[in-house]
Design an enzyme around this catalytic site. Structure first.
Site, PDB file in Angstrom:
ATOM      1  CE1 TYR A  33      -7.790   2.752   4.978  1.00 14.64           C
ATOM      2  CE2 TYR A  33      -7.427   4.711   3.675  1.00 14.64           C
ATOM      3  CZ  TYR A  33      -7.629   4.110   4.902  1.00 14.64           C
ATOM      4  OH  TYR A  33      -7.649   4.860   6.037  1.00 14.64           O
ATOM      5  CD  GLU A  39      -0.152   1.391  -3.109  1.00 12.63           C
ATOM      6  OE1 GLU A  39      -0.882   1.632  -4.090  1.00 12.63           O
ATOM      7  OE2 GLU A  39       0.498   0.340  -2.975  1.00 12.63           O
ATOM      8  CE  LYS A  47     -13.767  -3.122   5.668  1.00 13.47           C
ATOM      9  NZ  LYS A  47     -14.297  -4.007   4.699  1.00 13.47           N
ATOM     10  CG  HIS A  62      -3.463  11.279   7.788  1.00 12.84           C
ATOM     11  ND1 HIS A  62      -4.629  10.566   7.743  1.00 12.84           N
ATOM     12  CD2 HIS A  62      -2.539  10.490   7.218  1.00 12.84           C
ATOM     13  CE1 HIS A  62      -4.403   9.404   7.159  1.00 12.84           C
ATOM     14  NE2 HIS A  62      -3.144   9.340   6.832  1.00 12.84           N
ATOM     15  CG  HIS A  63       0.455  10.402   4.906  1.00 15.20           C
ATOM     16  ND1 HIS A  63       1.012   9.230   5.358  1.00 15.20           N
ATOM     17  CD2 HIS A  63      -0.765  10.080   4.446  1.00 15.20           C
ATOM     18  CE1 HIS A  63       0.162   8.242   5.183  1.00 15.20           C
ATOM     19  NE2 HIS A  63      -0.926   8.722   4.625  1.00 15.20           N
ATOM     20  CD1 TRP A 105       7.819   4.771   2.051  1.00 10.90           C
ATOM     21  CD2 TRP A 105       6.444   4.256   0.345  1.00 10.90           C
ATOM     22  NE1 TRP A 105       6.526   5.031   2.448  1.00 10.90           N
ATOM     23  CE2 TRP A 105       5.665   4.725   1.429  1.00 10.90           C
ATOM     24  CE3 TRP A 105       5.799   3.868  -0.829  1.00 10.90           C
ATOM     25  CZ2 TRP A 105       4.279   4.829   1.362  1.00 10.90           C
ATOM     26  CZ3 TRP A 105       4.419   3.976  -0.890  1.00 10.90           C
ATOM     27  CH2 TRP A 105       3.676   4.451   0.197  1.00 10.90           C
ATOM     28  CG  HIS A 157      -4.300   7.615   3.256  1.00 20.81           C
ATOM     29  ND1 HIS A 157      -3.438   7.464   4.304  1.00 20.81           N
ATOM     30  CD2 HIS A 157      -5.432   6.970   3.626  1.00 20.81           C
ATOM     31  CE1 HIS A 157      -4.029   6.788   5.278  1.00 20.81           C
ATOM     32  NE2 HIS A 157      -5.230   6.485   4.901  1.00 20.81           N
ATOM     33  CB  SER A 205     -14.375 -10.930   5.174  1.00 21.02           C
ATOM     34  OG  SER A 205     -13.918  -9.737   5.741  1.00 21.02           O
ATOM     35  NE  ARG A 213       9.275   6.358   9.103  1.00 19.69           N
ATOM     36  CZ  ARG A 213       8.243   6.185   8.281  1.00 19.69           C
ATOM     37  NH1 ARG A 213       7.305   7.080   8.212  1.00 19.69           N
ATOM     38  NH2 ARG A 213       8.169   5.115   7.518  1.00 19.69           N
ATOM     39  CG  ASP A 215      -9.136 -16.844 -17.685  1.00 15.29           C
ATOM     40  OD1 ASP A 215      -8.734 -15.982 -16.873  1.00 15.29           O
ATOM     41  OD2 ASP A 215      -8.364 -17.590 -18.300  1.00 15.29           O
ATOM     42  CB  THR A 241     -11.155   0.923  10.283  1.00 16.10           C
ATOM     43  OG1 THR A 241     -10.968   1.871   9.235  1.00 16.10           O
ATOM     44  CG2 THR A 241     -10.068  -0.117  10.213  1.00 16.10           C
ATOM     45  CB  SER A 292       1.872  -4.016 -14.116  1.00 13.49           C
ATOM     46  OG  SER A 292       1.424  -5.062 -13.319  1.00 13.49           O
ATOM     47  CB  SER A 293      -1.005  -1.285 -10.624  1.00 15.61           C
ATOM     48  OG  SER A 293       0.101  -1.823  -9.966  1.00 15.61           O
ATOM     49  CG  HIS A 323      12.196  -3.055   3.916  1.00 18.08           C
ATOM     50  ND1 HIS A 323      12.038  -4.429   3.969  1.00 18.08           N
ATOM     51  CD2 HIS A 323      11.299  -2.543   4.784  1.00 18.08           C
ATOM     52  CE1 HIS A 323      11.089  -4.715   4.849  1.00 18.08           C
ATOM     53  NE2 HIS A 323      10.619  -3.584   5.351  1.00 18.08           N
TER      54      HIS A 323
END
Lengths: 612, 444
Positions: A257, A255, A331, A302-303, A139, A253, A268, A450, A104, A328, A169-170, A75
């Site tokens: 963002y 990622e 914004k 922090h993870h 994950w 991390h 926006s 979890r 293009d 953040t 690809s990314s 998932h």
């Protein structure tokens, strides 16, 4: 070989299946990305359903522990790498060239290659279901649970190799958009005139290019450990499982963002359109995005507050994580400032955008609470974190993506999605999302870890889990309403080129846009270019009533379709597939990719019969 | 907090005192919010919120009379207070004090962590109500009215942006500084504490091993899944794992800390008698908090807080079953023949034996020894299979007959010779199992 490949002419058909398979048109690639990612969304949604049904009651035996671990692993992996990222890329593809006044992207064939590799990478990962050796270590796949003898089937190999394939690809996509945005803006569009979505795309692309190499290193090391006898992460042989955590989160991390900044960009665009006034504090929104992207590299541990890195490291990451909340927050203030004194129209995209802001505030606040490391020691690895990520990624990213879908759908197809169904869609997702994920805050605070496939009733977790599982059903109906809305739109009437009276350049051309986008490359007048154009025309007494007139497509030189992106992607996918089955296949794949690259570089610039 | 919940928490103190504290602090908070809002209202008249001053004429003329400002302000205050009350109600209903909940700390470490969370919660609730309130206000107040002209095209306000950057910066830095002080503060037991009791904790798939190098008078104890600790004395723990990463977590004593192979993590906690309202001994719950494989959800343990005297007598009694009865003597023979490859029952495990069991586990194979819980003090424990079921004759019988019935994935049913049968159930006779139970539990 060059001689052979260069005599193969470029394909000429723009029609039918073959037309889609050889297309290099950014608008068609956007649709391919969108549809593919939506199918993966349905798969990941069903996996979430299995999780929620299993947890709906205490001591449930609906699925086995092994299957449950597979479900949450797939998932999350699917949602992150095969749904939210490609859906964002779908918007990059469709919107960016239009929004900067280009015909293009910079590298149209590379763009097609990115899509095909993404598709094959996704299929490769899901082949694990076919052989029933599904990844099951989460994950984040923390070593050394991912190593032998703790994970003996090929599940983790499917996971690591598919992510390696998806990573190419990314990175290719990220490079493409960086070059496109830097080089291909229409005259007059200075950096500080770019729409916020273009800015967020640029920032996201830079993050992609910088972050993916880090996870690539980790994935290669993991693959080597599992298949070729190295021991990067095997403690019994001198490796270090914590190394994996650093590699994963130094990628992971930024990622986060990568997943949220595109949605922030979409919102926006939408809030000003339906407030009828320009974005409040444009430079602050842009610079806060840049600051987030830079500081995003300094918060990864922090993870890992509970890993035992010691009070000094934990203090540093407490402070940096706290500080990243500031841009953040800036914004959010600016979005509210945009609404302030506006004339708000509650169209479906606007409602999703407002839903984004409302839900992201909750996700942001719980995010700040994770930064308080002594308190986080209690919440780490509980459902409190699950609640947080879903407020940020579902309430945030997915709501932004739905907002964008409703907003740009008339530009993509020329037809409107039904507004009534859209509002039903919105309320179902909004209510369902809060029913599903809000109780998880309390579950986590009350100590529910979890990734547990079962729990006993004694700790009082059952009631809240039932609410969450009920909320899932509401979400499911919401998604079905969205699908019906898209399906029924084929019968709806054609709307004009500018149904929202929007400020973006893309609204000045026909819907759907012609293949060449702009008959004449526009001279950009300001940040809200099309509003300025419309206002000037109004003032001159000649209001704009239609799109830019179309011209004979043959009069504008566009890149012809190409076989090579698909051909090369097949080779890349076979390299990965071979690592999972027979190494010989990898060499075949490598050969195909090699021929593909040679053919690619020798391909004629256009089909012989194409008019220049 | 619902009555059912407080009834459930039989080992824990009542909920009432906590709720009272909450309500009192709510009143204080409500007052201060009213003050703040009145201040903010005044400032907006002075131009801190400049977009109020220009623009839409009809609305402006209404809000220019002092009377209506007062009315609106009290209405706004009331709705803010209502929002805070609603958020608090939700919080009170949502947060329990059940066995795994950290909201009822039993020691100084968990209490200080909770102090931080409580303040944090208030900050979150206030910011939430204010920001969502302003958002909601904007949504309702600035909706497009029929025939409304284009709104004023403002582009931003630098001084407002800077203000709204500095305020949250101060707020988060305040929280960060407090966090950092708490981090260092909780690093070691405070000066002047009684002498600490040290415990080495090792994580295994999927159970916990506790080793007391010196439980008193130099006595070494190794036990599993139930940690006994004396009250009012710091407990220092060295956490390790000998397979994959686990995480050690007793919510009522301290936040979690990971157990990592080849890394040793140090932590401490203490159970305070003045934080425990029930009579000792009290049982607290713990659970592995890092995904560690198939039975991660079933990897639990208990912490029993005892008087020092009770702890001392437990430690003194730690030793092999006395085997007085004939049943126990027969069981001893069954144990020796079937169980000793993995289990030790006559005191702490021999380190050489432990190492060979670990090697057997890591190399795998069909019938290899694996690390397994020390059974020396099994007869004094309360639970079986890592806190999964109560330790009773019936449960032990079904466990010995087929462990996978109680814990689907465990290495005992996979590796032990006695389960290498067609059905996977034990090849021991009923008499042998009965004798074994008599031996393990020291029954007649």
């Amino acid at each position: 070989m060059a001689a052979i490949t260069s005599v193969i002419p470029r394909p000429t058909s723009y029609e039918g299946l073959w037309g889609w398979m050889t297309t290099v048109d950014h608008k068609r690639i956007a649709v391919l990305y969108g549809v593919t990612a939506f199918i993966f969304l349905l798969i990941a949604g069903l996996e979430a359903g299995v999780i929620r049904m299993q947890l709906a009651s205490a001591d449930s035996t609906l699925v086995s522990p092994g299957r449950f671990n597979q479900m949450f692993t797939m998932h999350a992996t699917t949602m992150v790498f095969m749904v939210i990222m490609p859906l964002s890329v779908s918007f990059f593809n469709f919107v960016i060239p239009l929004a900067i006044g280009a015909r293009d992207v910079a590298f149209p064939r590379l763009n097609a290659l990115s899509y095909w590799i993404f598709l094959f990478g996704g299929i490769l990962l899901h082949m694990s279901f076919v052989v029933d050796q599904v990844p099951d270590a989460g994950w984040f796949s923390y070593a050394n649970l991912t190593e032998k003898p703790f994970s003996v089937d090929r599940g983790l190999d499917f996971w690591s190799i598919s992510l390696l394939v998806l990573g190419t690809s990314s990175v290719a996509g990220g490079l493409n958009f960086i070059v496109t945005i830097i080089n291909m803006r229409a005259p007059g569009m200075s950096m500080m005139r770019m729409p916020v979505f273009v800015w967020m795309t640029l920032i996201t692309s830079i993050l992609l290019v910088l972050a993916f190499p880090v996870i690539t290193v980790g994935l290669i090391e993991l693959t080597m450990d599992r298949n070729f006898g190295t021991h990067f992460f095997i403690p019994a042989q001198g490796g270090d499982p914590i190394l994996w955590q650093h590699l994963f989160w130094v990628f992971g991390h930024p990622e986060v963002y990568i997943l949220i900044l595109p949605a922030m960009g979409i919102v926006s665009e939408i809030l000003p359109t339906f407030s009828r006034k320009p974005l409040f504090g444009y430079p602050f929104v842009i610079f806060s995005g840049i600051v987030i992207a830079i500081m995003g590299w300094a918060v990864w541990s922090h993870h890992m507050f509970t890993v035992g890195l010691g009070p000094v490291a934990n203090s540093v990451f407490t402070i940096t994580t706290m500080l990243i909340a500031v841009p953040t927050g800036v914004k959010i203030f600016n979005w509210i400032g945009t609404l302030w004194r506006g004339a708000l129209e509650f169209t479906t995209p606007m409602m999703f955008a407002l839903g984004f802001v409302a839900l992201f505030i909750i996700g942001g606040l719980s995010g700040v609470s994770h930064a308080v490391s002594p308190s986080d020691f209690q919440q780490q690895d509980t459902y409190y974190i699950v609640a947080h990520i879903h407020y940020v990624l579902f309430g945030g990213s997915m709501f932004g993506i739905f907002a964008g879908t409703y907003y740009w759908f008339p530009k993509i197809t020329g037809k409107m999605l039904n507004e009534t169904l859209g509002k039903i869609n919105f309320w179902l997702l909004f209510i369902g999302m809060n029913l599903t994920f809000f109780p998880m805050h309390f579950l986590g605070l009350n100590g529910m870890p979890r990734r547990i496939y079962t729990y006993t009733a004694e700790f009082g977790w059952e009631y809240l889990n039932q609410i969450a599982s009920f909320g899932y059903l509401v979400l499911l109906i919401g998604i079905l309403v969205f699908m019906y809305n898209v399906w029924q739109s084929r019968n709806s009437r054609h709307v004009g080129h500018d149904p929202w009276d929007a400020p973006g350049i893309e609204w000045s051309i026909a819907s759907p846009p012609p293949p060449y986008n702009f008959a004449e490359i526009p001279q950009v007048l300001g940040r809200d270019h099309y509003w300025i154009v419309k206002e000037n025309a109004e003032a001159a007494g000649t209001p704009i009533t239609g799109p830019e007139p179309t011209v004979d497509p043959k009069s504008i030189h566009m890149p012809s379709p190409s076989y090579w992106p698909l051909f090369t992607a097949v080779g890349v996918a076979l390299i990965g597939g071979g690592l999972l089955s027979h190494f010989a296949l990898s060499f075949v794949g490598g050969a195909i990719a090699f021929v593909g690259v040679i053919g690619w570089s020798n391909e004629p610039a256009a089909a012989p019969n194409d008019h220049h | 907090m619902s009555p059912e919940i407080s009834e459930n928490s039989h080992t824990l103190r009542s909920n009432d005192d906590y709720s009272t504290v909450k309500m009192a602090s709510l009143e204080r908070l409500a007052e201060s919010v009213v003050d703040e809002l009145n201040k903010a209202q005044g400032e907006s008249q002075m131009g801190l919120l400049p977009f109020r001053r220009t623009g839409n004429v009809s609305e402006q003329s209404v809000s220019n009379t002092t009377k209506s400002i007062g009315r609106r302000s009290s209405l706004k205050n009331r709705s803010v207070i209502f929002g805070l009350l609603a958020a608090l109600f939700l919080f009170a209903v949502g947060c329990s004090k059940d066995g795994m909940s950290p909201f009822d700390p039993m020691g100084p470490v968990a209490a200080k962590q909770l102090d931080l969370f409580n303040v944090l919660m208030w900050v979150m609730v206030i910011v939430f109500v204010l920001v969502e309130g302003v958002l909601l206000y904007a949504i309702i107040r600035y909706r497009k009215r029929p025939g409304q002209a284009k709104p004023p095209q403002t582009h931003g306000n630098t001084s407002l942006e800077i203000t709204l950057t500095i305020i949250p910066t101060i707020l988060v830095l305040g929280l960060a500084i407090w966090s950092v002080f708490t981090l260092f503060d909780l690093q070691d037991p405070p000066e002047g504490s009684p002498e600490a009791l040290h415990v080495n904790v090792t994580g295994h798939q999927w159970w916990f091993e506790f080793e007391y190098p010196d439980a008193g008078n130099g006595k070494k104890i190794i036990t599993a899944n139930e940690l006994r600790i004396p009250v009012d004395r710091p407990i220092t723990l060295s956490l390790e794992s000998d397979d994959v990463i686990h995480s050690f977590w007793v919510p009522k004593l301290a936040g979690k800390l990971d157990m990592i192979p080849t890394h040793t993590n140090e932590m401490w906690f203490q159970a305070d008698s003045d934080k425990i309202n029930d009579d000792l001994p009290v049982t607290l719950y713990g659970q592995c908090a890092e995904l560690c494989g198939l039975s991660h959800a079933l990897m639990k343990f208990q912490v029993t807080v005892m008087d020092q005297a009770d702890f001392d007598s437990w430690a003194a009694a730690y030793g092999p079953p006395p085997t007085i009865s004939a049943r126990a003597k027969a069981g001893q023979a069954v144990f020796a023949a079937n169980c000793t490859l993995c289990h030790t029952i006559d005191g702490p495990d021999d380190p050489v034996l432990s190492a060979s069991r670990l090697t057997g586990f890591l190399t795998g194979g069909d019938i290899t020894p694996v690390p397994a819980p020390n059974l020396t003090d099994l007869r004094t424990r309360h639970t079986l299979a890592a806190g999964l079921v109560d330790l009773s004759e019936t449960n032990l019988l079904s466990w010995l007959h087929d462990p996978s019935e109680i814990k689907a994935n465990n290495y005992m049913s996979q590796r032990a010779v006695m389960y290498k049968t067609e059905t996977g159930t034990s090849n021991l006779t009923n008499e042998e199992i009965d004798a074994l139970i008599g031996y393990l539990l020291d029954l007649q």
